[in-house]
Design a protein around this motif. Structure first.
Motif, PDB file in Angstrom:
ATOM      1  N   ILE A 277      45.235  47.666  35.802  1.00 17.98           N
ATOM      2  CA  ILE A 277      44.874  46.299  36.158  1.00 17.98           C
ATOM      3  C   ILE A 277      46.152  45.535  36.465  1.00 17.98           C
ATOM      4  O   ILE A 277      47.150  45.657  35.745  1.00 17.98           O
TER       5      ILE A 277
ATOM      6  N   ALA B  57      47.721  41.592  37.857  1.00 13.40           N
ATOM      7  CA  ALA B  57      47.504  40.181  38.183  1.00 13.40           C
ATOM      8  C   ALA B  57      48.878  39.562  38.328  1.00 13.40           C
ATOM      9  O   ALA B  57      49.536  39.244  37.326  1.00 13.40           O
TER      10      ALA B  57
ATOM     11  N   TYR C 164      35.984  40.748  33.795  1.00 11.15           N
ATOM     12  CA  TYR C 164      36.593  39.426  33.647  1.00 11.15           C
ATOM     13  C   TYR C 164      35.847  38.626  32.598  1.00 11.15           C
ATOM     14  O   TYR C 164      34.606  38.607  32.559  1.00 11.15           O
TER      15      TYR C 164
ATOM     16  N   VAL D 201      44.534  35.725  33.413  1.00 11.49           N
ATOM     17  CA  VAL D 201      44.306  35.295  34.796  1.00 11.49           C
ATOM     18  C   VAL D 201      43.670  33.918  34.791  1.00 11.49           C
ATOM     19  O   VAL D 201      42.933  33.567  33.864  1.00 11.49           O
TER      20      VAL D 201
ATOM     21  N   VAL E 225      36.724  45.748  37.798  1.00  6.67           N
ATOM     22  CA  VAL E 225      37.488  44.672  37.170  1.00  6.67           C
ATOM     23  C   VAL E 225      36.518  43.925  36.262  1.00  6.67           C
ATOM     24  O   VAL E 225      35.510  43.387  36.725  1.00  6.67           O
TER      25      VAL E 225
ATOM     26  N   ALA F 200      42.775  39.276  39.836  1.00  9.30           N
ATOM     27  CA  ALA F 200      42.981  40.602  39.242  1.00  9.30           C
ATOM     28  C   ALA F 200      42.511  41.696  40.184  1.00  9.30           C
ATOM     29  O   ALA F 200      41.522  41.545  40.914  1.00  9.30           O
TER      30      ALA F 200
END
Length: 343
Positions: free
Chosen positions: A296, A298, A274, A320, A272, A326
Motif C-alpha cells: 500500500i 500513499a 479504507y 490518508v 485498497v 492510496a
C-alpha cells in the motif's frame, strides 16, 4: 495437507457440529483467516481457536461472520445458541469435577492435621486447661500426681515472655491461654496451607493457553482496551497515529472499513481497504499463493505484507486524507505485478 486440524475428541457433539458449520462457511467463502479477521474485526488467532474447537465463538463474531459471508444470521445464531448451551453444560461438569478434586484434597489435608493435633488434645485431657504433661527437652518428667492447679516452679520449659495478665490471673491460667494459642496457631497454619493448595489447583485449572487444556480467562479480542478521544469504542488510533499499525488490532476493520479500489492480479484479488473513522488505508490480497506480496502506498508512505499458507495477507496502515490517495499493488511469486484502480 488438510486445511483444518481435527477437532478435540472430548468436544460436545453440538459444539462439534457448530464448529463444522463455521468451517464450511469459511471454505465456501474462499476467504483465508486473515481476510476473515479483517472483515469481522476479530483477530486471526481468535478465529483459529473458534474454528479448531478450542473456544466457542462469541455471538458477535458469529454475526460478523454471517455478514462477511452473506449468510442469513437467523439460522447461524440459532445453531450458536444450541452450541452455547452445550458449551455451558460442559464447563459446569468441568467445574464440578475440579470442585470434587479440591474437596478431596482438603479432606486429606485435614485428616493429616487431625493426626498432628491428637497429642495436643491428649495433653489437654490429661493435664487440664491446656498444660502439656510431656517433658520439655532437658527437663525431668513431671510428677503425674501433682494437682493441675499447682504451678510448675522448677525445670519448666522456656517460654516466650508475655505481658502481665490483669486482675491477678494465676500463672497456670496464663499457661492455659498459651496452650490455646498454640492450637489456634496450628489450625491457622493448616487453613493457610489448604488455601495455598486450593489456589495452586485453581491456577492449574485456569492455565493452558492455546492448546485448549484450560479455559480462557476472557474472550480473546484484537480490539484495544481503550479508545482515543472522540473515537468509537474499540478503535485505537486515527490519522498519523495509525501509520504502521495493524488495522485489525486497532479496530479499524470490520464495520469501520470498506473496499475503495480493486484489481485482479494473476489469480489473486488486490484491494485498497479504507477506514474513514481511522483516516487510514491498507492493502489486502486474497486467493493468492504463498510468497506473493501486497503493498500500500500513499505519497511517500508505504507498507507491505506477504502471503503465507492462508492464501491471503494484508498490510499495516498508512494515514490518508482521502480514499483516492492510496494505491495497492501486488507482486506475485511468479513475477506478475498489478495495481488497483479507484472504483
Amino acid at each position: 495437507m488438510p486445511r483444518w486440524k481435527a477437532l478435540p475428541q472430548e468436544l460436545d457433539p453440538q459444539v462439534r457440529e457448530f464448529a463444522g458449520q463455521l468451517r464450511g462457511l469459511v471454505d465456501r467463502s474462499g476467504l483465508g483467516l486473515a481476510a476473515v479477521a479483517d472483515r469481522t474485526g476479530y483477530s486471526k488467532t481468535s478465529w483459529e481457536r473458534y474454528l479448531n474447537g478450542r473456544l466457542l465463538a462469541p455471538k458477535g463474531a458469529v454475526v460478523a461472520l454471517a455478514e462477511a459471508t452473506g449468510t442469513p444470521q437467523q439460522h447461524l445464531t440459532t445453531m450458536w445458541e444450541l452450541a452455547e448451551r452445550a458449551w455451558s453444560r460442559s464447563e459446569m461438569r468441568h467445574d464440578m469435577t475440579m470442585e470434587a478434586i479440591r474437596i478431596s484434597q482438603a479432606r486429606a489435608a485435614l485428616g493429616e492435621a487431625g493426626v498432628a493435633a491428637a497429642p495436643l488434645a491428649a495433653g489437654r485431657a490429661a493435664g487440664g486447661g491446656g498444660v502439656s504433661t510431656a517433658a520439655a527437652p532437658g527437663e525431668r518428667g513431671r510428677d503425674a500426681g501433682r494437682p493441675p492447679s499447682d504451678p510448675v516452679r522448677h525445670g519448666a520449659a522456656p517460654r516466650i515472655p508475655q505481658q502481665p495478665l490483669p486482675g491477678g490471673v494465676r500463672d497456670h491460667e496464663g499457661r492455659q491461654g498459651g496452650g490455646r494459642r498454640k492450637v489456634t496457631l496450628f489450625l491457622t497454619g493448616t487453613v493457610g496451607a489448604l488455601m495455598l493448595l486450593a489456589g495452586a489447583v485453581l491456577l492449574t485449572d485456569l492455565g493452558g493457553g492455546e492448546d485448549g487444556t484450560g479455559a480462557a480467562a476472557a474472550t480473546p479480542s484484537a480490539r484495544p482496551a481503550t479508545s482515543g478521544p472522540g473515537l468509537p469504542a474499540g478503535v485505537g488510533c486515527t490519522g498519523a497515529d495509525c501509520t504502521g499499525q495493524d488495522p485489525e488490532a486497532m479496530g479499524c476493520g470490520g464495520q469501520f472499513a470498506g473496499t475503495v479500489a480493486r484489481a485482479t492480479v494473476g489469480g489473486g484479488l488486490v484491494e485498497v481497504r479504507y477506514s474513514e473513522t481511522c483516516g487510514a488505508a491498507w492493502a489486502r490480497i486474497t486467493q493468492a499463493s504463498p510468497g506473493d506480496t501486497v503493498r500500500i502506498t500513499a505519497g511517500p508512505a508505504e507498507q507491505e505484507g506477504t502471503v503465507d499458507a492462508d492464501a491471503d495477507a494484508y498490510t499495516p496502515m498508512v494515514a490518508v486524507e482521502r480514499a483516492a490517495d492510496a494505491e495497492a499493488c501486488a507482486t506475485l511469486a511468479s513475477g506478475t505485478t498489478g495495481c488497483t484502480t479507484p472504483e
